[in-house]
Scaffold this motif. Structure first.
Motif, PDB file in Angstrom:
ATOM      1  N   GLN A 126      33.657  45.623 -11.861  1.00 31.75           N
ATOM      2  CA  GLN A 126      32.264  45.415 -11.693  1.00 31.75           C
ATOM      3  C   GLN A 126      31.521  45.704 -10.594  1.00 31.75           C
ATOM      4  OE1 GLN A 126      31.232  41.595 -13.743  1.00 31.75           O
ATOM      5  NE2 GLN A 126      32.619  41.528 -14.933  1.00 31.75           N
ATOM      6  N   TRP A 127      30.761  46.829 -10.830  1.00 34.86           N
ATOM      7  CA  TRP A 127      29.918  47.218  -9.629  1.00 34.86           C
ATOM      8  C   TRP A 127      28.405  47.159  -9.513  1.00 34.86           C
ATOM      9  CZ3 TRP A 127      31.980  49.130  -4.983  1.00 34.86           C
ATOM     10  CH2 TRP A 127      31.037  49.601  -4.175  1.00 34.86           C
ATOM     11  N   ALA A 128      27.783  46.555  -8.603  1.00 38.83           N
ATOM     12  CA  ALA A 128      26.503  46.479  -8.586  1.00 38.83           C
ATOM     13  C   ALA A 128      25.666  47.331  -7.741  1.00 38.83           C
ATOM     14  CB  ALA A 128      26.382  44.929  -8.013  1.00 38.83           C
ATOM     15  N   GLY A 129      24.858  48.066  -8.229  1.00 43.34           N
ATOM     16  CA  GLY A 129      23.936  49.136  -7.487  1.00 43.34           C
ATOM     17  C   GLY A 129      24.482  50.413  -7.783  1.00 43.34           C
ATOM     18  N   PRO A 130      23.622  51.479  -7.006  1.00 40.27           N
ATOM     19  CA  PRO A 130      24.084  52.983  -7.298  1.00 40.27           C
ATOM     20  C   PRO A 130      25.486  53.140  -7.280  1.00 40.27           C
ATOM     21  CG  PRO A 130      22.233  52.569  -5.742  1.00 40.27           C
ATOM     22  CD  PRO A 130      22.939  51.182  -5.834  1.00 40.27           C
ATOM     23  N   LEU A 131      25.970  54.110  -7.912  1.00 40.33           N
ATOM     24  CA  LEU A 131      27.275  54.607  -7.969  1.00 40.33           C
ATOM     25  C   LEU A 131      27.637  55.571  -6.708  1.00 40.33           C
ATOM     26  CD1 LEU A 131      27.727  55.079 -11.697  1.00 40.33           C
ATOM     27  CD2 LEU A 131      28.786  53.146 -10.430  1.00 40.33           C
ATOM     28  N   GLY A 146      32.132  44.547  -6.617  1.00 39.05           N
ATOM     29  CA  GLY A 146      31.721  44.924  -5.652  1.00 39.05           C
ATOM     30  C   GLY A 146      30.090  45.403  -5.762  1.00 39.05           C
ATOM     31  N   PRO A 147      29.473  45.970  -4.856  1.00 35.59           N
ATOM     32  CA  PRO A 147      29.964  46.234  -3.350  1.00 35.59           C
ATOM     33  C   PRO A 147      30.247  45.053  -2.661  1.00 35.59           C
ATOM     34  CG  PRO A 147      27.633  46.546  -3.484  1.00 35.59           C
ATOM     35  CD  PRO A 147      27.857  46.115  -4.767  1.00 35.59           C
ATOM     36  N   PRO A 148      30.910  44.981  -1.539  1.00 35.82           N
ATOM     37  CA  PRO A 148      31.175  44.231  -0.619  1.00 35.82           C
ATOM     38  C   PRO A 148      29.850  43.323  -0.025  1.00 35.82           C
ATOM     39  CG  PRO A 148      31.999  46.091   0.302  1.00 35.82           C
ATOM     40  CD  PRO A 148      31.528  46.457  -1.027  1.00 35.82           C
ATOM     41  N   LEU A 188      39.797  56.543 -13.492  1.00 36.13           N
ATOM     42  CA  LEU A 188      38.453  55.320 -13.298  1.00 36.13           C
ATOM     43  C   LEU A 188      37.419  55.711 -13.972  1.00 36.13           C
ATOM     44  CD1 LEU A 188      37.534  52.810 -11.841  1.00 36.13           C
ATOM     45  CD2 LEU A 188      36.617  54.195 -10.152  1.00 36.13           C
ATOM     46  N   ARG A 189      37.091  54.902 -14.872  1.00 39.91           N
ATOM     47  CA  ARG A 189      35.980  55.438 -15.885  1.00 39.91           C
ATOM     48  C   ARG A 189      34.833  53.985 -15.631  1.00 39.91           C
ATOM     49  NH1 ARG A 189      40.235  56.577 -19.237  1.00 39.91           N
ATOM     50  NH2 ARG A 189      40.141  58.953 -20.003  1.00 39.91           N
ATOM     51  N   LEU A 190      33.401  54.258 -15.407  1.00 40.05           N
ATOM     52  CA  LEU A 190      32.539  53.401 -15.364  1.00 40.05           C
ATOM     53  C   LEU A 190      31.380  53.543 -16.434  1.00 40.05           C
ATOM     54  CD1 LEU A 190      33.792  53.257 -12.120  1.00 40.05           C
ATOM     55  CD2 LEU A 190      31.638  51.751 -12.126  1.00 40.05           C
ATOM     56  N   TRP A 191      31.087  52.613 -16.915  1.00 38.75           N
ATOM     57  CA  TRP A 191      29.863  52.502 -17.921  1.00 38.75           C
ATOM     58  C   TRP A 191      28.701  51.777 -17.575  1.00 38.75           C
ATOM     59  CZ3 TRP A 191      35.005  52.210 -19.092  1.00 38.75           C
ATOM     60  CH2 TRP A 191      35.759  53.255 -19.906  1.00 38.75           C
ATOM     61  N   PRO A 192      27.386  51.900 -18.106  1.00 34.20           N
ATOM     62  CA  PRO A 192      26.536  51.018 -17.912  1.00 34.20           C
ATOM     63  C   PRO A 192      26.783  49.747 -18.639  1.00 34.20           C
ATOM     64  CG  PRO A 192      25.828  52.788 -19.272  1.00 34.20           C
ATOM     65  CD  PRO A 192      27.128  53.141 -18.772  1.00 34.20           C
ATOM     66  N   SER A 193      26.521  48.468 -18.116  1.00 34.90           N
ATOM     67  CA  SER A 193      26.861  47.256 -18.990  1.00 34.90           C
ATOM     68  C   SER A 193      25.727  46.847 -19.465  1.00 34.90           C
ATOM     69  CB  SER A 193      27.217  46.253 -17.866  1.00 34.90           C
ATOM     70  OG  SER A 193      25.995  45.877 -16.806  1.00 34.90           O
ATOM     71  N   GLU A 217      30.748  57.730 -20.385  1.00 33.50           N
ATOM     72  CA  GLU A 217      30.942  57.475 -19.039  1.00 33.50           C
ATOM     73  C   GLU A 217      29.874  57.909 -17.866  1.00 33.50           C
ATOM     74  OE1 GLU A 217      32.929  59.479 -20.736  1.00 33.50           O
ATOM     75  OE2 GLU A 217      35.192  58.885 -20.563  1.00 33.50           O
ATOM     76  N   ALA A 218      29.291  56.993 -17.139  1.00 36.40           N
ATOM     77  CA  ALA A 218      28.728  57.438 -15.890  1.00 36.40           C
ATOM     78  C   ALA A 218      29.381  57.803 -14.953  1.00 36.40           C
ATOM     79  CB  ALA A 218      27.813  56.304 -15.696  1.00 36.40           C
ATOM     80  N   LEU A 219      30.498  57.532 -14.580  1.00 37.89           N
ATOM     81  CA  LEU A 219      31.485  58.061 -13.386  1.00 37.89           C
ATOM     82  C   LEU A 219      32.855  58.245 -13.956  1.00 37.89           C
ATOM     83  CD1 LEU A 219      31.728  59.097 -10.237  1.00 37.89           C
ATOM     84  CD2 LEU A 219      32.098  56.470  -9.964  1.00 37.89           C
ATOM     85  N   VAL A 220      33.520  59.349 -13.772  1.00 37.73           N
ATOM     86  CA  VAL A 220      34.873  59.334 -14.030  1.00 37.73           C
ATOM     87  C   VAL A 220      35.585  60.184 -12.799  1.00 37.73           C
ATOM     88  CG1 VAL A 220      36.822  60.526 -15.422  1.00 37.73           C
ATOM     89  CG2 VAL A 220      34.581  59.650 -16.425  1.00 37.73           C
TER      90      VAL A 220
END
Length: 672
Positions: A519-524, A670-672, A591-596, A572-575
């Motif tokens: 789970q990633w918060a903020g810009p990719l 993240g992010p840290p 690695l795949r990321l989608w909007p939650s 996917e927003a990022l692969v």
């Protein structure tokens, strides 16, 4: 001629109010003999349509002006031919074109009244047929009824074609991918309907023909209410027997599908998860120009259109003294609408978005789908009772496409879930089949199918056109794209709110797939930069050369593109992929990321929250044929490598009930 067309379009761009009058005049001028062949009306009208996406002209006034001009021009040409008859050919400029009348008469003789409709789309005979119809003595009421239908099809077809050209020139760079996917999907759906409808009819008729003999033998071998009913249905003296059997199959199939969908909705089965996936997928494909069309189609299913069409049908049936058919028509629409209303307020299933208020805010089942199937389905029953096999097929296919378009528009605009549409269509089919069976058992009077179809179509065009003209602007605002988002405080997310987010990816069919381990918060962009620094890389894009790599028996893992995955219909927003290093030679990590759908608040600026999966894919060389990827179940190995690439990420663990041997339940924040 090309320079003239461009000059006219430039004039319309500078004088938008005069453009509607220009469309009226050009559409009418094309109907005049000889003169119509010299007027570039079609080219200019398409060019005017191209000005709509840029805002220079409005779609519906332009369609209305074009249709009115076509009707006016055709009408004047018809009256000219009716008044002067054969003497018209001695007048200038008709005497300069002696072959014009001959070709027009041959075309009219071959096609009859349909020539008025067909010729509107054929420049070669468009300028002669209305005059020939008047000269031949075609009844005025019949001519204007057919001509109104022709104009109602001609104007939208040309304006929408021009709008498509204009949209492609102005916004294609931003919407090309979505537009292509949507158009291909719609084309596939239409092709399936057009192919599937006759296939189902042929299969059903073939099955009934094979079963008729054995079933009739069984019915005649004894007595009892069941055998008597079957003997009545299979009586060779009753021509409607085949129709009754088809309706019987429709009744059984419709009820089975309806109760199956209802059970899934009440139990929360995968169909409910597929609802959300289809909703997100269609919302991601929405295009402004298609929104205009879909809103117009959904307006054709509103009560303000359904009720006038029903009233027109009832007036025609009353004129024919077909009282029983009129009563059944009212029962079809009123019964279906009442059932949908009662089920809505009983189950109180919420819609995808806040489009309506009061009891209309409830979703299951779709009232548009239910009422449309009931109205047009029963019209199909009445019409097919009196026409031949080809006309039955054409009428049935037209009704299926029209009702299907209304149902799809509700999905596309986010007004209903997939389960709502399926339940509404299924119950509507079952209800119409039941009423049709009872009606055909007792029908004694013909309803003159041609007139009934004409009355219904005329009411649909008039009521639909008026409703679209008056309500379209407000409905465009109502159905504007607005994806629902959830707000969560950043502190609450770190303090346990992360556990409220989805555990696993949901595919388009509603099935659970691999777990979300990031789970990633903020810009990719920071995440992408951090992983690129650790040896991750973007996958090769999909193109002809990369697709051919799958046909090579020794392809390398980093040479093959990544298969797209959807989460609840979202792309996917990022692969990123990882090969080499800690990754075995015959594998790669993806690695795949989608909007939650969740936004974190609490800082200077709200931050989007993304959810992602990391999986290992093993390449399999099928020598000498191809190379394929097998997605591995070892999530822990991929998670370990991802964690090493993001050393500052916070590690949390889900409850043991949702983890297993392949996944230890860990989630990186993240992010840290």
């Amino acid at each position: 001629m090309q320079a003239f067309v461009f000059a006219v379009i430039a004039f319309a761009t500078a004088h938008s109010l005069l453009a509607y009058g220009l469309a009226f005049l050009l559409a009418g001028a094309e109907a005049f003999p000889v003169i119509g062949a010299l007027v570039p009306g079609t080219a200019v009208i398409v060019g005017l349509g191209a000005l709509v996406p840029g805002g220079a002209l409005a779609m519906w006034p332009l369609i209305g002006a074009t249709a009115a001009g076509a009707i006016t021009g055709d009408g004047l040409s018809y009256l000219f031919g009716r008044h002067y008859k054969q003497h018209a050919m001695a007048m200038w400029p008709l005497r300069k074109r002696p072959g014009l009348l001959a070709s027009g008469e041959a075309f009219f003789t071959r096609h009859g009244s349909k020539a008025v409709l067909i010729s509107r789309f054929l420049p070669g005979v468009r300028a002669a047929i209305p005059m020939v119809a008047g000269m031949s003595g075609m009844a005025a009421a019949r001519f204007y009824a057919v001509d109104a239908c022709a104009a109602g099809l001609f104007a939208p077809a040309h304006i929408l074609f021009g709008m498509a050209i204009g949209a492609s020139l102005t916004v294609l760079h931003a919407i090309a991918g979505r537009l292509v996917v949507l158009v291909l999907s719609l084309a596939l759906a239409v092709w399936l309907v057009v192919w599937l409808t006759p296939w189902v009819i042929r299969r059903t008729l073939g099955l009934l023909a094979r079963l008729r003999g054995p079933v009739r033998h069984w019915a005649e071998a004894g007595d009892g209410w069941a055998r008597r009913l079957v003997r009545s249905l299979l009586d060779p003296e009753r021509p409607e027997t085949l129709g009754l059997l088809v309706l019987g199959f429709a009744l059984i199939g419709g009820l089975g599908l309806f109760f199956g969908v209802l059970q899934d909705v009440l139990a929360g089965d995968p169909l409910v998860r597929a609802d959300l996936a289809v909703f997100h997928l269609l919302q991601s494909l929405r295009v402004p120009i298609v929104d205009q069309v879909m809103v117009a189609i959904t307006e054709l299913g509103d009560a303000r259109v359904v009720v006038p069409v029903l009233l027109a049908v009832l007036v025609w049936l009353s004129w024919q003294r077909a009282w029983r058919a009129a009563v059944y028509g009212v029962a079809a629409v009123a019964g279906a609408s009442l059932f949908a209303f009662l089920l809505k307020i009983t189950l109180q299933q919420p819609r995808p978005g806040g489009l309506y208020h009061g009891w209309n805010a409830y979703s299951f089942p779709s009232g548009h789908a239910t009422a449309s199937v009931a109205l047009y389905g029963f019209l199909v029953v009445l019409i097919c009772r009196e026409v031949g096999a080809r006309a039955r097929f054409a009428v049935t296919l037209a009704a299926v496409l029209f009702v299907g378009a209304i149902a799809f528009s509700r999905l596309y605009l986010g007004a209903h879930w997939l389960s709502d549409i399926m339940a509404g269509l299924a119950f509507g089919v079952a209800w119409v089949a039941l009423l049709g069976i009872v009606y055909l058992q007792h029908a004694r009077r013909d309803v003159r199918a041609g007139g009934l179809a004409g009355a219904g179509l005329a009411a649909l065009l008039v009521a639909g056109g008026l409703h679209i003209a008056t309500a379209h602007s407000a409905d465009m605002r109502r159905y504007a794209l607005a994806l629902p988002t959830r707000q969560m405080a950043a502190a609450a997310w770190l303090d346990g709110g992360w556990a409220a987010l989805p555990v696993r990816r949901v595919d388009l069919l509603g099935d659970y797939e691999e777990p979300f381990t990031l789970q990633w918060a903020g810009p990719l962009a920071p995440l992408r930069a951090a992983l690129l620094a650790q040896g991750w890389q973007p996958p090769v894009p999909w193109d002809l050369s990369s697709s051919v790599e799958f046909l090579l028996p020794n392809a390398q893992p980093d040479a093959l593109p990544v298969l797209p995955h959807l989460d609840n219909g979202r792309a996917e927003a990022l692969v990123l992929i990882k090969t080499g290093g800690d990754v075995p030679a015959n594998q790669r990590l993806v690695l795949r990321l989608w909007p939650s759908g969740t936004v974190l608040s609490g800082g200077a600026k709200a931050q989007p929250l993304w959810i992602g999966t990391a999986v290992a894919e093993r390449i399999e060389h099928l020598k000498p044929l191809a190379s394929l990827f097998d997605e591995r179940n070892d999530v822990n190995g991929a998670l370990r490598i991802l964690k090493s690439a993001l050393p500052g990420a916070l590690t949390q663990s889900r409850a043991p009930t949702v983890s297993g041997p392949a996944w230890n339940g860990e989630v990186l924040l993240g992010p840290p």
